[in-house]
Design a protein around this motif. Sequence first.
Motif, mmCIF file in Angstrom:
data_model
loop_
_atom_site.group_PDB
_atom_site.id
_atom_site.type_symbol
_atom_site.label_atom_id
_atom_site.label_comp_id
_atom_site.label_asym_id
_atom_site.label_seq_id
_atom_site.Cartn_x
_atom_site.Cartn_y
_atom_site.Cartn_z
ATOM 1 N N UNK A 147 9.556 -9.720 0.525
ATOM 2 C CA UNK A 147 8.404 -9.340 -0.286
ATOM 3 C C UNK A 147 8.606 -8.052 -1.086
ATOM 4 N N UNK A 148 9.738 -7.383 -0.837
ATOM 5 C CA UNK A 148 9.967 -6.120 -1.544
ATOM 6 C C UNK A 148 9.043 -5.009 -1.075
ATOM 7 N N UNK A 149 8.596 -5.108 0.166
ATOM 8 C CA UNK A 149 7.647 -4.127 0.712
ATOM 9 C C UNK A 149 8.292 -3.336 1.847
ATOM 10 N N UNK A 150 7.839 -2.084 1.999
ATOM 11 C CA UNK A 150 8.331 -1.209 3.065
ATOM 12 C C UNK A 150 7.471 -1.415 4.305
ATOM 13 N N UNK A 151 8.115 -1.473 5.470
ATOM 14 C CA UNK A 151 7.414 -1.686 6.734
ATOM 15 C C UNK A 151 6.899 -0.368 7.299
ATOM 16 N N UNK A 152 6.129 0.360 6.526
ATOM 17 C CA UNK A 152 5.483 1.586 6.991
ATOM 18 C C UNK A 152 4.121 1.235 7.568
ATOM 19 N N UNK A 153 3.952 1.410 8.843
ATOM 20 C CA UNK A 153 2.739 0.948 9.515
ATOM 21 C C UNK A 153 1.490 1.649 8.992
ATOM 22 N N UNK A 154 1.580 2.940 8.731
ATOM 23 C CA UNK A 154 0.415 3.662 8.226
ATOM 24 C C UNK A 154 -0.048 3.079 6.894
ATOM 25 N N UNK A 155 0.875 2.755 6.031
ATOM 26 C CA UNK A 155 0.515 2.172 4.746
ATOM 27 C C UNK A 155 -0.051 0.772 4.893
ATOM 28 N N UNK A 156 0.513 -0.001 5.808
ATOM 29 C CA UNK A 156 0.030 -1.365 6.018
ATOM 30 C C UNK A 156 -1.392 -1.339 6.571
ATOM 31 N N UNK A 157 -1.632 -0.519 7.584
ATOM 32 C CA UNK A 157 -2.968 -0.429 8.173
ATOM 33 C C UNK A 157 -3.954 0.179 7.177
ATOM 34 N N UNK A 158 -3.543 1.264 6.531
ATOM 35 C CA UNK A 158 -4.429 1.936 5.588
ATOM 36 C C UNK A 158 -4.852 1.054 4.441
ATOM 37 N N UNK A 159 -3.975 0.163 4.016
ATOM 38 C CA UNK A 159 -4.312 -0.709 2.897
ATOM 39 C C UNK A 159 -5.293 -1.812 3.285
ATOM 40 N N UNK A 160 -5.536 -1.984 4.567
ATOM 41 C CA UNK A 160 -6.494 -2.999 5.000
ATOM 42 C C UNK A 160 -7.919 -2.465 5.069
ATOM 43 N N UNK B 99 -3.292 -9.117 1.180
ATOM 44 C CA UNK B 99 -3.544 -8.697 2.563
ATOM 45 C C UNK B 99 -3.005 -9.661 3.610
ATOM 46 N N UNK B 100 -2.684 -10.888 3.230
ATOM 47 C CA UNK B 100 -2.221 -11.880 4.203
ATOM 48 C C UNK B 100 -0.976 -11.438 4.952
ATOM 49 N N UNK B 101 0.039 -10.972 4.255
ATOM 50 C CA UNK B 101 1.265 -10.549 4.928
ATOM 51 C C UNK B 101 1.013 -9.324 5.794
ATOM 52 N N UNK B 102 0.096 -8.472 5.364
ATOM 53 C CA UNK B 102 -0.223 -7.266 6.140
ATOM 54 C C UNK B 102 -0.865 -7.641 7.475
ATOM 55 N N UNK B 103 -1.825 -8.541 7.431
ATOM 56 C CA UNK B 103 -2.485 -9.007 8.649
ATOM 57 C C UNK B 103 -1.473 -9.711 9.553
ATOM 58 N N UNK B 104 -0.607 -10.541 8.963
ATOM 59 C CA UNK B 104 0.405 -11.253 9.755
ATOM 60 C C UNK B 104 1.376 -10.269 10.415
#
Length: 141
Positions: free
Chosen positions: A27-40, A48-53
């Motif tokens: 997906x060309x995305x960085x696995x930074x947990x803070x960014x993933x959670x914060x973006x939700x 948001x689908x890949x983030x939730x998954x």
Amino acid sequence: MNDFTPLSSTAGGLLIGVAAVLLMAGLGRVAGIAGIVGSLLPPLPADRGWRVAFLAGMVAAAPLLYLATGRMPEIDVPVSLPLLAVGGLVVGIGVSYGNGCTSGHGVCGMARLSKRSIAATLVFMATTAATVFVLRHVAGG
């Protein structure tokens, strides 16, 4: 209790690395947990689908370990709930000022040779060493 667990630590590190590489390659995305959670937090992003998954996979790890081995991972948090909350607040503030967390900078950013991530990771490590030294040798903890 033996805290030296080279096999399980290596396996965990390999899984984190593989997850980070697959997320970046796929997906060309960085696995930074803070960014993933914060973006939700609202407003919710269209992707948001890949983030939730990704987060669901993190939460599912302990039950999957139980199904595979018949035991849950041992979790020992030797601090009070208020101290844990203060620690979480301090980490949250640091993540905001540092534009990311240790997983984003330390695993993904350093792998991409990002100067900002290398500097951030050096600061994380120096701060950790100083905190442990003060708590163990100055404060007597």
